[in-house]
Design a protein around this motif. Structure first.
Motif, PDB file in Angstrom:
ATOM      1  N   SER A 287       0.910  -1.175  -0.155  1.00  0.00           N
ATOM      2  CA  SER A 287      -0.173  -0.052   0.023  1.00  0.00           C
ATOM      3  C   SER A 287       0.982   1.288   0.091  1.00  0.00           C
ATOM      4  O   SER A 287       1.623   1.171   0.774  1.00  0.00           O
ATOM      5  CB  SER A 287      -0.846  -0.219   1.287  1.00  0.00           C
ATOM      6  OG  SER A 287      -1.528   1.081   1.236  1.00  0.00           O
TER       7      SER A 287
ATOM      8  N   ASP B  45       0.421   4.166   0.841  1.00  0.00           N
ATOM      9  CA  ASP B  45       0.201   4.937   2.198  1.00  0.00           C
ATOM     10  C   ASP B  45       0.845   4.201   3.425  1.00  0.00           C
ATOM     11  O   ASP B  45       0.792   5.092   4.347  1.00  0.00           O
ATOM     12  CB  ASP B  45      -1.236   4.901   2.590  1.00  0.00           C
ATOM     13  CG  ASP B  45      -2.257   5.041   1.286  1.00  0.00           C
ATOM     14  OD1 ASP B  45      -1.725   6.151   0.765  1.00  0.00           O
ATOM     15  OD2 ASP B  45      -3.372   4.679   1.460  1.00  0.00           O
ATOM     16  N   THR B  46       1.419   3.189   3.456  1.00  0.00           N
ATOM     17  CA  THR B  46       2.281   2.606   4.478  1.00  0.00           C
ATOM     18  C   THR B  46       3.604   2.644   4.297  1.00  0.00           C
ATOM     19  O   THR B  46       4.119   3.056   3.293  1.00  0.00           O
ATOM     20  CB  THR B  46       1.971   1.048   4.722  1.00  0.00           C
ATOM     21  OG1 THR B  46       2.195   0.216   3.726  1.00  0.00           O
ATOM     22  CG2 THR B  46       0.299   0.942   5.071  1.00  0.00           C
TER      23      THR B  46
END
Length: 134
Positions: A131, A133-134
């Motif tokens: 992801s 976002d991580t």
């Protein structure tokens, strides 16, 4: 009547350019010939078959519930596919299909549609979900 295979998936979208970019860049499909319909759209090809038919609409469709949960492709070369998704910062997860010899990669297109790509379970790769976002 005997069904032989899935011919195509038709997706209505108000995000035509983003959808074409996703399917060409992330999945490696290519734009190709499309009949001269009186509405906008694009046909995306897997080899010689137009498998994704995008239909351009003025307002993005909304649904209260998903009716078709996903569609799936069979593929090979898992490692390069996962590298491509990471390089394009496209989130995915990985599952081993219970009782089968296949591994599935799950991604979502820009409109949120779920696409599953199945690979032979014996192909090796970095199988960590990704992801951006991580």
């Amino acid at each position: 009547m005997n069904l032989n295979s899935l011919d195509h998936v038709n997706i209505r979208t108000a995000n035509l350019d983003h959808m074409v970019a996703f399917y060409t860049r992330c999945l490696g499909l290519r734009p190709g010939p499309r009949p001269p319909f009186k509405f906008g759209g694009a046909w995306l090809y897997c080899q010689d078959q137009a498998v994704i038919h995008l239909v351009e609409v003025g307002t993005q469709p909304t649904l209260k519930e998903v009716q078709i949960e996903h569609f799936a492709f069979l593929a090979t070369d898992l490692a390069s596919f996962l590298e491509r998704l990471r390089s394009l910062e496209t989130a995915y997860d990985v599952q081993l299909i219970p009782g089968s010899e296949r591994r599935q990669i799950n991604v979502r297109d820009p409109d949120g549609n779920h696409i599953e790509i199945q690979f032979p379970a014996d192909e090796t790769a970095n199988l960590q979900p990704y992801s951006p976002d991580t």
